[in-house]
Write an enzyme that holds these catalytic residues in place. Structure first.
Site, PDB file in Angstrom:
ATOM      1  N   HIS A   1       0.817  -1.219   0.000  1.00 19.98           N
ATOM      2  CA  HIS A   1       0.000   0.000   0.000  1.00 19.98           C
ATOM      3  C   HIS A   1       0.855   1.276   0.000  1.00 19.98           C
ATOM      4  O   HIS A   1       0.337   2.361  -0.263  1.00 19.98           O
ATOM      5  CB  HIS A   1      -0.992  -0.008   1.163  1.00 19.98           C
ATOM      6  CG  HIS A   1      -0.394   0.222   2.508  1.00 19.98           C
ATOM      7  ND1 HIS A   1      -0.058  -0.788   3.382  1.00 19.98           N
ATOM      8  CD2 HIS A   1      -0.075   1.360   3.160  1.00 19.98           C
ATOM      9  CE1 HIS A   1       0.425  -0.280   4.489  1.00 19.98           C
ATOM     10  NE2 HIS A   1       0.427   1.025   4.389  1.00 19.98           N
TER      11      HIS A   1
ATOM     12  N   ASP B   1       0.495  -7.656   1.387  1.00 16.53           N
ATOM     13  CA  ASP B   1       0.843  -6.246   1.566  1.00 16.53           C
ATOM     14  C   ASP B   1       2.361  -6.053   1.601  1.00 16.53           C
ATOM     15  O   ASP B   1       2.895  -5.304   2.421  1.00 16.53           O
ATOM     16  CB  ASP B   1       0.211  -5.681   2.843  1.00 16.53           C
ATOM     17  CG  ASP B   1       0.242  -4.157   2.869  1.00 16.53           C
ATOM     18  OD1 ASP B   1       0.321  -3.538   1.789  1.00 16.53           O
ATOM     19  OD2 ASP B   1       0.218  -3.579   3.970  1.00 16.53           O
TER      20      ASP B   1
ATOM     21  N   SER C   1       4.589   2.561   7.979  1.00 13.68           N
ATOM     22  CA  SER C   1       4.296   1.399   7.143  1.00 13.68           C
ATOM     23  C   SER C   1       5.504   1.039   6.287  1.00 13.68           C
ATOM     24  O   SER C   1       6.084   1.884   5.604  1.00 13.68           O
ATOM     25  CB  SER C   1       3.096   1.689   6.234  1.00 13.68           C
ATOM     26  OG  SER C   1       1.929   1.854   6.988  1.00 13.68           O
TER      27      SER C   1
END
Length: 434
Positions: A165, A195, A279
């Protein structure tokens, strides 16, 4: 000398008592009607008492001064005895009314691990084309910023693992090293289900990479460190510390944002602070090894301190495939599916299922030249088991296929067809559908 003169001389040498000495006022007679008053001269105040003598006062004072000086010297030696100023914090110590600045060494296991690891954590900026306000031209603009971890250098290239993402829909990628150097990144491949993504850069400015650890060996309560860029590059290299709060957590994920759960992500839980921008960053152990890729946090108002990371043992096979082929080859059957519980009760009557069958996955279409067509799967077959494991919905079916099976493996399914159980064997192949 005659007796008279001798008596006078003795009277002069004898001390007189001031209280017995009469004044002229005492020589006249007072009238009998008045009381007699005696007038005195003021007696001088008695001399103040002399303080008692202290014997040997010099030696105790000297001894106290020596002891005090020795204590001050020991304090200064303990806090500032070294001239080396590396990794020290300055402070102020008062000595006999004077202030002196000293340095205190604060090295610890934690600072050593962070110093060893920070160079391997980078920032990744997702650039997508859009119209610039000032020039009215179509130029790449920063859409979002995340983190990444350098894990390998080979043949003039360096490789970074990050989240899918973070790089999703990027037209260009900009990688920012810990020292501020900016480089152009190239997306090698990404995988939406785990992911994860791999980015490639030139290795000429890369000084270190991070070693992979063993996430299966982690213990609850073990200290872990999260390094990344929360809220963007303005907080690059931020370090947060916590513990492993839980292992083998399963978190429902809605990948296409349609309100339905598409996947159950297996993650590590930590209370180390993880925020937007973290992230793709590193979750490391106290040996400085990468044991997780920070992925998300639970942000409900009543929740505090629940951060999630992809265990490195689950990520490694995906990283290797992305690096080699740019995609993850997963086994598929070649069908489209629908959860049984999502079918209205009135339409379930067409399936003629036994009353005790409440969960499963219904085949809505079989594609041509696929393992499902070869094995004889039919439309409206209801899958309830795979290799003896119950299949309740598409999430459990997908996890069995993606986590338990590989391309080329055989699989046995139990389905209900026209209300009767049927066993189907098939050999799985690579594809982009179920």
């Amino acid at each position: 000398m005659d007796d008279y003169n001798r008596d006078r001389e003795e009277d002069q040498q004898r001390p007189t008592d001031p209280q017995q000495e009469q004044t002229p006022a005492e020589s006249y007679d007072t009238p009998p009607s008045e009381p007699a008053y005696r007038t005195r001269t003021a007696a001088p105040p008695p001399p103040p008492p002399k303080p008692p003598k202290h014997r040997g006062g010099f030696l105790p004072a000297l001894f106290g001064a020596i002891i005090g000086g020795l204590l001050v010297w020991l304090l200064m030696f303990a806090t500032g005895g070294s001239d080396d100023n590396d990794n020290k914090t300055t402070g102020i110590v008062k000595d006999s009314g004077n202030s002196k600045q000293v340095s205190v060494d604060i090295d610890s296991d934690l600072t050593g691990v962070v110093e060893k690891s920070t160079d391997a954590v980078v920032g990744i900026t997702n650039l997508q084309r859009g119209q610039d306000f000032w020039s009215q031209s179509d130029t790449p603009q920063a859409i979002g910023t995340g983190s990444g971890v350098l894990y390998k250098k080979e043949n003039g290239k360096a490789y970074i693992v990050t989240n899918h993402h973070v790089v999703e829909d990027a037209e260009e990628l900009e990688v920012t090293l810990d020292d501020g150097t900016k480089m152009q990144g190239k997306l090698i491949g990404s995988d939406v289900w785990t992911d994860l993504a791999v980015v490639e850069i030139d290795d000429k400015d890369i000084t270190s990479t991070m070693e992979f650890g063993d996430s299966d060996a982690l213990k609850r309560g073990e200290t872990v460190i999260a390094i990344g860029n929360p809220l963007g590059l303005g907080f690059s290299g931020s370090v947060t510390v916590g513990v492993v709060s839980g292992k083998d957590r399963s978190i429902p994920i809605d990948i296409n944002q349609d309100g339905s759960v598409d996947w159950q992500a297996d993650v590590l839980q930590t209370d180390a602070a993880i925020n937007p921008g973290n992230s793709g960053g590193a979750l490391i152990n106290m040996a400085g090894q990468l044991i997780g890729i920070n992925s998300m946090k639970i942000t409900e108002e009543t929740v505090e301190g629940i951060g999630l990371a992809i265990p490195i043992n689950l990520a490694l096979p995906v990283i290797e495939q992305l690096e080699q082929t740019g995609e993850v080859n997963r086994p598929t059957m070649g069908v489209s599916l629908l959860d049984l519980r999502d079918i209205p009760v009135q339409q379930q009557s067409v399936l003629k299922l036994p009353e005790d069958v409440k969960n499963g996955v219904v085949v809505t279409e079989v594609f041509r030249n696929t393992p499902a067509q070869t094995a004889g799967v039919q439309k409206y077959d209801t899958i309830v088991e795979m290799d003896g494991e119950p299949i309740e919905d598409m999430v459990t079916l997908r996890k069995h296929l993606y986590n338990e099976k590989k391309v080329g493996d055989s699989m046995t399914m139990k389905v209900y067809r026209e209300g009767k159980p049927v066993t189907i064997d098939m050999v799985l192949k690579d594809g982009n559908s179920f």
